[in-house]
Scaffold this motif. Structure first.
Motif, mmCIF file in Angstrom:
data_model
loop_
_atom_site.group_PDB
_atom_site.id
_atom_site.type_symbol
_atom_site.label_atom_id
_atom_site.label_comp_id
_atom_site.label_asym_id
_atom_site.label_seq_id
_atom_site.Cartn_x
_atom_site.Cartn_y
_atom_site.Cartn_z
ATOM 1 N N LYS A 68 -12.722 -2.787 13.305
ATOM 2 C CA LYS A 68 -11.939 -1.599 12.988
ATOM 3 C C LYS A 68 -11.585 -0.808 14.241
ATOM 4 N N GLU A 69 -12.152 -1.195 15.370
ATOM 5 C CA GLU A 69 -11.790 -0.556 16.633
ATOM 6 C C GLU A 69 -10.390 -0.963 17.074
ATOM 7 N N VAL A 70 -9.854 -2.025 16.473
ATOM 8 C CA VAL A 70 -8.522 -2.512 16.821
ATOM 9 C C VAL A 70 -7.516 -1.798 15.921
ATOM 10 N N PRO A 71 -6.685 -0.913 16.462
ATOM 11 C CA PRO A 71 -5.777 -0.109 15.630
ATOM 12 C C PRO A 71 -4.889 -0.929 14.708
ATOM 13 N N GLU A 72 -4.459 -2.103 15.159
ATOM 14 C CA GLU A 72 -3.608 -2.942 14.315
ATOM 15 C C GLU A 72 -4.342 -3.394 13.059
ATOM 16 N N LEU A 73 -5.649 -3.644 13.193
ATOM 17 C CA LEU A 73 -6.416 -4.066 12.027
ATOM 18 C C LEU A 73 -6.609 -2.929 11.042
ATOM 19 N N VAL A 74 -6.682 -1.721 11.531
ATOM 20 C CA VAL A 74 -6.766 -0.561 10.638
ATOM 21 C C VAL A 74 -5.495 -0.474 9.801
ATOM 22 N N VAL A 75 -4.350 -0.674 10.440
ATOM 23 C CA VAL A 75 -3.066 -0.618 9.735
ATOM 24 C C VAL A 75 -2.972 -1.755 8.722
ATOM 25 N N ILE A 76 -3.374 -2.962 9.122
ATOM 26 C CA ILE A 76 -3.327 -4.111 8.217
ATOM 27 C C ILE A 76 -4.249 -3.878 7.019
ATOM 28 N N ASN A 77 -5.441 -3.376 7.278
ATOM 29 C CA ASN A 77 -6.395 -3.112 6.200
ATOM 30 C C ASN A 77 -5.830 -2.084 5.221
ATOM 31 N N LYS A 78 -5.215 -1.071 5.739
ATOM 32 C CA LYS A 78 -4.615 -0.038 4.886
ATOM 33 C C LYS A 78 -3.507 -0.639 4.018
ATOM 34 N N ALA A 79 -2.678 -1.486 4.620
ATOM 35 C CA ALA A 79 -1.588 -2.122 3.878
ATOM 36 C C ALA A 79 -2.132 -3.056 2.804
ATOM 37 N N MET A 80 -3.201 -3.784 3.131
ATOM 38 C CA MET A 80 -3.775 -4.729 2.172
ATOM 39 C C MET A 80 -4.303 -4.048 0.921
ATOM 40 N N LYS A 81 -4.774 -2.819 1.073
ATOM 41 C CA LYS A 81 -5.300 -2.092 -0.088
ATOM 42 C C LYS A 81 -4.208 -1.822 -1.118
ATOM 43 N N LYS A 82 -2.956 -1.848 -0.671
ATOM 44 C CA LYS A 82 -1.830 -1.558 -1.556
ATOM 45 C C LYS A 82 -1.162 -2.831 -2.079
ATOM 46 N N MET A 83 -1.586 -3.992 -1.573
ATOM 47 C CA MET A 83 -0.935 -5.248 -1.935
ATOM 48 C C MET A 83 -1.461 -5.795 -3.263
ATOM 49 N N THR A 84 -0.574 -6.513 -3.928
ATOM 50 C CA THR A 84 -0.979 -7.253 -5.124
ATOM 51 C C THR A 84 -1.691 -8.521 -4.661
ATOM 52 N N PRO A 85 -2.445 -9.180 -5.551
ATOM 53 C CA PRO A 85 -3.082 -10.449 -5.155
ATOM 54 C C PRO A 85 -2.064 -11.479 -4.661
ATOM 55 N N ASP A 86 -0.887 -11.522 -5.275
ATOM 56 C CA ASP A 86 0.141 -12.469 -4.852
ATOM 57 C C ASP A 86 0.633 -12.152 -3.437
ATOM 58 N N GLN A 87 0.806 -10.871 -3.131
ATOM 59 C CA GLN A 87 1.233 -10.471 -1.793
ATOM 60 C C GLN A 87 0.168 -10.831 -0.750
ATOM 61 N N LYS A 88 -1.106 -10.646 -1.101
ATOM 62 C CA LYS A 88 -2.201 -11.001 -0.182
ATOM 63 C C LYS A 88 -2.202 -12.509 0.082
ATOM 64 N N LYS A 89 -1.977 -13.293 -0.974
ATOM 65 C CA LYS A 89 -1.946 -14.746 -0.825
ATOM 66 C C LYS A 89 -0.807 -15.161 0.107
ATOM 67 N N LYS A 90 0.370 -14.559 -0.070
ATOM 68 C CA LYS A 90 1.513 -14.863 0.791
ATOM 69 C C LYS A 90 1.211 -14.491 2.242
ATOM 70 N N MET A 91 0.574 -13.339 2.446
ATOM 71 C CA MET A 91 0.236 -12.913 3.795
ATOM 72 C C MET A 91 -0.731 -13.908 4.444
ATOM 73 N N MET A 92 -1.732 -14.357 3.693
ATOM 74 C CA MET A 92 -2.694 -15.311 4.248
ATOM 75 C C MET A 92 -2.014 -16.640 4.580
ATOM 76 N N ASN A 93 -1.059 -17.059 3.760
ATOM 77 C CA ASN A 93 -0.325 -18.288 4.058
ATOM 78 C C ASN A 93 0.465 -18.157 5.359
ATOM 79 N N ILE A 94 1.063 -16.997 5.562
ATOM 80 C CA ILE A 94 1.806 -16.756 6.806
ATOM 81 C C ILE A 94 0.853 -16.783 8.000
ATOM 82 N N LEU A 95 -0.297 -16.126 7.867
ATOM 83 C CA LEU A 95 -1.276 -16.117 8.961
ATOM 84 C C LEU A 95 -1.789 -17.522 9.252
#
Length: 106
Positions: A68-95
């Motif tokens: 969490k010391e990495v600011p980008e991960l804080v932003v990603i974590n915040k965004a993930m809290k708002k994602m649907t399970p399908d959106q999270k799955k798509k994001m993981m596929n992209i990663l």
């Protein structure tokens, strides 16, 4: 705790006045927390955590080497809290596609 409050103030570009006004906290009380002179009650810790959209433990624990010391991960974590399970799955596929070697090593 004071160090963590300062860290999240910086991450969110908030001043002491911003937080005091937004949360109806006295400036001197907040200054004492930031300067480690006093420690907030649990209800105020929860208020601050909600304000920064973080866990209470993020404020009270020393997580010096945390991801969490990495600011980008804080932003990603915040965004993930708002994602649907399908959106999270798509994001993981992209990663996984973007960082195939790193995912295959684990």
């Amino acid at each position: 705790m004071a160090k963590n409050i300062k860290k999240y103030m910086n991450l969110h570009n908030k001043t002491r006045n911003d937080i005091c006004n937004d949360l109806s906290i006295s400036y001197t009380t907040f200054a004492d927390w930031v300067n480690a002179k006093t420690y907030p009650r649990i209800d105020k810790i929860e208020l601050l955590a909600n304000y920064f959209n973080i866990e209470k433990s993020d404020l009270v624990e020393d997580k010096e080497n945390s991801l969490k010391e990495v600011p980008e991960l804080v932003v990603i974590n915040k965004a993930m809290k708002k994602m649907t399970p399908d959106q999270k799955k798509k994001m993981m596929n992209i990663l996984k596609a973007s960082f195939e070697e790193e995912f295959n090593d684990s």
